[in-house]
Design an enzyme around this catalytic site. Structure first.
Site, PDB file in Angstrom:
ATOM      1  N   CYS A 187     -14.661   2.543 -21.396  1.00 15.33           N
ATOM      2  CA  CYS A 187     -15.848   3.366 -21.168  1.00 15.33           C
ATOM      3  C   CYS A 187     -16.503   3.038 -19.822  1.00 15.33           C
ATOM      4  O   CYS A 187     -15.955   3.406 -18.796  1.00 15.33           O
ATOM      5  CB  CYS A 187     -16.793   3.233 -22.359  1.00 15.33           C
ATOM      6  SG  CYS A 187     -17.865   4.655 -22.503  1.00 15.33           S
ATOM      7  N   HIS A 199     -13.889   3.306 -27.313  1.00  9.28           N
ATOM      8  CA  HIS A 199     -14.157   1.885 -27.587  1.00  9.28           C
ATOM      9  C   HIS A 199     -13.215   1.344 -28.655  1.00  9.28           C
ATOM     10  O   HIS A 199     -13.598   1.264 -29.832  1.00  9.28           O
ATOM     11  CB  HIS A 199     -15.598   1.705 -28.077  1.00  9.28           C
ATOM     12  CG  HIS A 199     -16.626   1.909 -27.009  1.00  9.28           C
ATOM     13  ND1 HIS A 199     -17.154   0.869 -26.283  1.00  9.28           N
ATOM     14  CD2 HIS A 199     -17.193   3.037 -26.534  1.00  9.28           C
ATOM     15  CE1 HIS A 199     -18.018   1.344 -25.406  1.00  9.28           C
ATOM     16  NE2 HIS A 199     -18.057   2.660 -25.541  1.00  9.28           N
ATOM     17  N   GLU A 215     -12.497  -1.563 -29.342  1.00  3.57           N
ATOM     18  CA  GLU A 215     -13.022  -2.805 -29.938  1.00  3.57           C
ATOM     19  C   GLU A 215     -13.914  -2.512 -31.149  1.00  3.57           C
ATOM     20  O   GLU A 215     -14.245  -3.413 -31.905  1.00  3.57           O
ATOM     21  CB  GLU A 215     -13.776  -3.635 -28.878  1.00  3.57           C
ATOM     22  CG  GLU A 215     -15.166  -3.139 -28.486  1.00  3.57           C
ATOM     23  CD  GLU A 215     -15.173  -1.920 -27.559  1.00  3.57           C
ATOM     24  OE1 GLU A 215     -14.101  -1.343 -27.310  1.00  3.57           O
ATOM     25  OE2 GLU A 215     -16.272  -1.530 -27.127  1.00  3.57           O
TER      26      GLU A 215
END
Ligand code: GLN
Length: 193
Positions: free
Chosen positions: A76, A170, A172
């Site tokens: 991002c 994202h 994660e």
């Protein structure tokens, strides 16, 4: 293999946890000189303009040298920093990826969303993967050397060029570890060379 996670701002801790789960040794990078001690770097999401401010000119130059010589993965805001061209508004990029990227490209209504995209890495037709988008940018142009490793609809949302890799979402924040694993594989290749 030591992986650094740039920890100036943004969601660096989720990256740290994921990389540890995958067996990497992880350090949080807060000072430019720490870049000399790591084999690969993750630049997390956050606010790319704020990253530029916090880095300052010297930090930006040091980071630029790093991303042109060692594996780096930006998510991002991190993807925005790695680009060669940034729009909306225009701002400096590190130029590790020959892409044009537009900040906040989905507009206010779809500030954040969870969508299913396709992860192409390792499978000819790709396989479904959850993608969390938060005030995400869009990759508007990709250079001839850039490889698309994930798509959402018709958009490339994860790309790789040489040692640099980026995702506009994202990974994660999802359970699926494949994107981080692809980055660790890239770092593994780099350290063996
Ligand atoms: N909108 C942010 C930027 O332009 C990126 C958002 C994010 O990293 N989740 O830098």
């Amino acid at each position: 293999m030591i992986i650094g996670v740039l920890a100036l701002q943004g969601d660096f801790d989720a990256h740290r946890r994921r990389l540890k789960q995958l067996g990497a040794e992880v350090v949080l990078v807060k000072k430019p000189e720490q870049l000399d001690q790591i084999d690969g770097l993750v630049i997390p999401g956050g606010e790319s303009g704020t990253f530029l401010k916090l880095l300052g000119e010297a930090g930006f130059e040091k980071l630029k040298q790093f991303v042109h010589s060692k594996p780096t993965f930006g998510t991002c805001a991190g993807a925005i920093l790695l680009a060669s061209e940034v729009e909306n508004p225009k701002q400096s990029g590190l130029g590790a990826l020959d892409i044009r990227i537009r900040r906040n490209a989905y507009g206010r209504q779809v500030d954040s969303s969870i969508r299913e995209g396709r992860f192409i890495e390792g499978t000819p037709n790709g396989s479904p993967i959850e993608m969390v988008f938060i005030r995400a940018p869009k990759i508007e142009r990709i250079g001839p050397e850039v490889e698309v490793i994930a798509t959402e609809g018709n958009d490339p949302v994860a790309v790789r060029q040489g040692r640099a890799m980026a995702a506009t979402f994202h990974p994660e924040l999802s359970e699926d570890p494949r994107v981080h694993q692809a980055f660790l594989d890239l770092v593994g290749k780099g350290t063996k060379r």
